[in-house]
Design a protein around this motif. Structure first.
Motif, mmCIF file in Angstrom:
data_model
loop_
_atom_site.group_PDB
_atom_site.id
_atom_site.type_symbol
_atom_site.label_atom_id
_atom_site.label_comp_id
_atom_site.label_asym_id
_atom_site.label_seq_id
_atom_site.Cartn_x
_atom_site.Cartn_y
_atom_site.Cartn_z
ATOM 1 N N ASP A 81 0.809 -1.229 0.000
ATOM 2 C CA ASP A 81 0.000 0.000 0.000
ATOM 3 C C ASP A 81 0.839 1.275 0.000
ATOM 4 O O ASP A 81 0.468 2.271 -0.604
ATOM 5 N N SER A 82 1.989 1.251 0.671
ATOM 6 C CA SER A 82 2.806 2.464 0.773
ATOM 7 C C SER A 82 3.428 2.885 -0.562
ATOM 8 O O SER A 82 3.833 4.032 -0.713
ATOM 9 N N VAL A 83 3.497 1.988 -1.543
ATOM 10 C CA VAL A 83 4.073 2.363 -2.842
ATOM 11 C C VAL A 83 3.011 2.763 -3.865
ATOM 12 O O VAL A 83 3.342 3.165 -4.976
ATOM 13 N N LEU A 84 1.739 2.702 -3.490
ATOM 14 C CA LEU A 84 0.676 3.108 -4.416
ATOM 15 C C LEU A 84 0.742 4.595 -4.728
ATOM 16 O O LEU A 84 0.317 5.031 -5.797
ATOM 17 N N PHE A 107 2.519 2.515 -14.037
ATOM 18 C CA PHE A 107 1.339 2.927 -13.279
ATOM 19 C C PHE A 107 1.669 4.296 -12.707
ATOM 20 O O PHE A 107 2.516 4.397 -11.811
ATOM 21 N N PRO A 108 1.056 5.374 -13.201
ATOM 22 C CA PRO A 108 1.322 6.692 -12.612
ATOM 23 C C PRO A 108 0.958 6.703 -11.122
ATOM 24 O O PRO A 108 0.147 5.895 -10.661
ATOM 25 N N ALA A 109 1.544 7.607 -10.386
ATOM 26 C CA ALA A 109 1.276 7.731 -8.953
ATOM 27 C C ALA A 109 -0.227 7.814 -8.686
ATOM 28 O O ALA A 109 -0.955 8.489 -9.410
ATOM 29 N N LEU A 129 -4.873 -1.590 -15.637
ATOM 30 C CA LEU A 129 -3.821 -1.878 -16.609
ATOM 31 C C LEU A 129 -2.788 -0.753 -16.608
ATOM 32 O O LEU A 129 -3.140 0.423 -16.568
ATOM 33 N N ALA A 130 -1.514 -1.127 -16.673
ATOM 34 C CA ALA A 130 -0.437 -0.146 -16.749
ATOM 35 C C ALA A 130 -0.433 0.481 -18.139
ATOM 36 O O ALA A 130 -0.874 -0.113 -19.116
ATOM 37 N N GLU A 131 0.085 1.707 -18.210
ATOM 38 C CA GLU A 131 0.183 2.418 -19.492
ATOM 39 C C GLU A 131 1.369 1.916 -20.281
ATOM 40 O O GLU A 131 2.352 1.488 -19.749
#
Length: 131
Positions: A81-84, A107-109, A129-131
């Protein structure tokens, strides 16, 4: 020299963040998956992941998959969770039909959240989904 190397465009391969229930800890956790929505297996898959912003960064994590079958997926890692709140990057390199493919999935912040979830190809689950 680098301009002489032809790396084909990545199509049908995705990195997705999927929220799943963790039976052990009884929590809903985000997990990153590599999804192969192509009709061919991916071979010798290398993944380097990291999270970062202007003030902090995580350690790099390295993962390897010998083979990812067609229309399949594999869990890469648990996303704490802390890196989301950070930009999360997954650099994926693999071989398909004897050719090397390479792409950075980002994945943007603050983009990994329930509000951004949608269908994930080949998984029959909801995720981001990641960009």
């Amino acid at each position: 020299m680098k301009k002489d190397i032809n790396i084909p465009e990545v199509k049908g391969v995705y990195v997705a963040a999927v929220k799943e229930f963790n039976e052990t800890h009884r929590t809903n956790d985000w997990n990153a998956y590599l999804v192969n929505d192509t009709n061919e297996p991916l071979e010798m898959v290398l993944i380097v992941s990291k999270g970062y912003n202007s003030k902090q960064s995580t350690s790099q994590m390295r993962h390897k998959l010998q083979n990812l079958p067609a229309k399949a997926y594999a869990k890469i890692e648990f996303v704490e969770d802390s890196v989301l709140k950070l930009t999360n990057e997954f650099a994926v390199t693999y071989f398909l039909d004897g050719k090397m493919y390479d792409k950075k999935f980002i994945f943007p912040a603050n983009s990994i959240k329930d509000a951004n979830a949608g269908p994930v190809p080949s998984m029959l689950k909801e995720g981001v989904l990641a960009e």
